[in-house]
Design an enzyme around this catalytic site. Structure first.
Site, mmCIF file in Angstrom:
data_model
loop_
_atom_site.group_PDB
_atom_site.id
_atom_site.type_symbol
_atom_site.label_atom_id
_atom_site.label_comp_id
_atom_site.label_asym_id
_atom_site.label_seq_id
_atom_site.Cartn_x
_atom_site.Cartn_y
_atom_site.Cartn_z
ATOM 1 C CG ASP A 164 -55.022 -9.402 -61.290
ATOM 2 O OD1 ASP A 164 -55.123 -8.215 -61.668
ATOM 3 O OD2 ASP A 164 -55.041 -10.367 -62.091
ATOM 4 C CG HIS A 165 -51.079 -8.038 -62.618
ATOM 5 N ND1 HIS A 165 -50.265 -8.932 -63.264
ATOM 6 C CD2 HIS A 165 -52.350 -8.402 -62.915
ATOM 7 C CE1 HIS A 165 -51.006 -9.796 -63.931
ATOM 8 N NE2 HIS A 165 -52.282 -9.495 -63.736
#
Ligand SMILES: [Zn+2]
Length: 259
Positions: free
Chosen positions: A66-67
């Site tokens: 998610d980064h």
């Protein structure tokens, strides 16, 4: 320095409202921190937020999905390097940085602060008196911790360092960094005490500790709680406070009080 948030469209129990992608600008130049998941609309939104600025670099706090995955496509499109502390499954930094390194991006000076614990590679970035923490500190939800000893040390290292504001990887901006970090430490130490007490009262596996300590937490979150309990127990075993012989056994892993 101006900071804008571009919220990625990936809300969930673990990401809260979604990943915060930060665009930090000064004097016509800008850097991106945590471009997030590789979602075309999100990458377009980041490029819109950069409009009018000269992009300098794309930073990644850690390589969770998610980064980091949008870093390469975004950086290629902008013609700038990706910067991070270590490679991961969907990220290979063009430039690797370590604790204390500073990167001059035009007027902005970005300083890497190693903050392992959530993951071994977790790195926060300091610009002036602001800190971009990724998942080391989150605005409103509980951080999943891989290594509790590292995590607590990585909180202590940030205390009383003159921070004015924290921009986390998820949730809201934190305007009182020292008070929040102190609360985080107190919360973890309280949890630690509860876990030792549960083991002393007879909880004999990770699962039994979760069921005893996380009574108020919905059972759907017990898997995440077990990861946290496991991290606490590994630290407590190293500290000599419990016996935890085979942490790899997950929910069923046995735990005993020290005699
Ligand atoms: Zn993460």
């Amino acid at each position: 320095m101006k900071v804008s948030r571009v919220l990625a469209p990936n809300p969930s129990v673990f990401t809260g409202p979604g990943t915060n992608t930060w665009v930090v600008s000064s004097e016509g130049q800008a850097v991106v921190i945590d471009p997030g998941p590789e979602i075309p609309d999100h990458i377009s939104a980041i490029r819109e937020a950069l409009d009018g600025f000269e992009p300098m670099a794309v930073f990644v706090t850690h390589t969770h999905p998610d980064h980091a995955p949008a870093a390469e496509p975004l950086a290629r499109a902008l013609g700038v390097p990706t910067i991070g502390s270590a490679p991961g499954p969907e990220f290979r930094p063009d430039r690797r940085i370590a604790h204390g390194d500073s990167v001059a991006c035009g007027e902005l000076v970005v300083v890497a602060v190693a903050t392992p614990g959530h993951t071994p590679d977790s790195t926060s970035y300091r610009i002036e008196d602001a800190l971009f923490t990724g998942d080391h500190i989150m605005g409103g939800s509980t951080v999943i911790v891989e290594d509790m000893s590292d995590y607590l040390a990585s909180l202590r290292v940030l205390l009383d360092t003159g921070l004015r504001v924290i921009y986390p990887g998820h949730g809201s901006v934190i305007e009182d960094p020292d008070a929040t970090i102190t609360e985080y430490l107190a919360h973890r130490l309280e949890r630690e005490a509860q876990i030792v007490a549960a083991v002393e009262k007879g909880a004999g596996t990770v699962g039994e500790v979760v069921e005893s300590v996380y009574v108020d937490v919905d059972a759907s979150l017990h898997g995440a709680a077990a990861l946290s309990v496991n991290a606490h127990l590994r630290k407590l075993a190293r500290d000599g406070a419990v016996r935890f012989p085979s942490p790899g056994d997950g929910w069923e892993a046995a735990v005993e009080p020290v005699a």
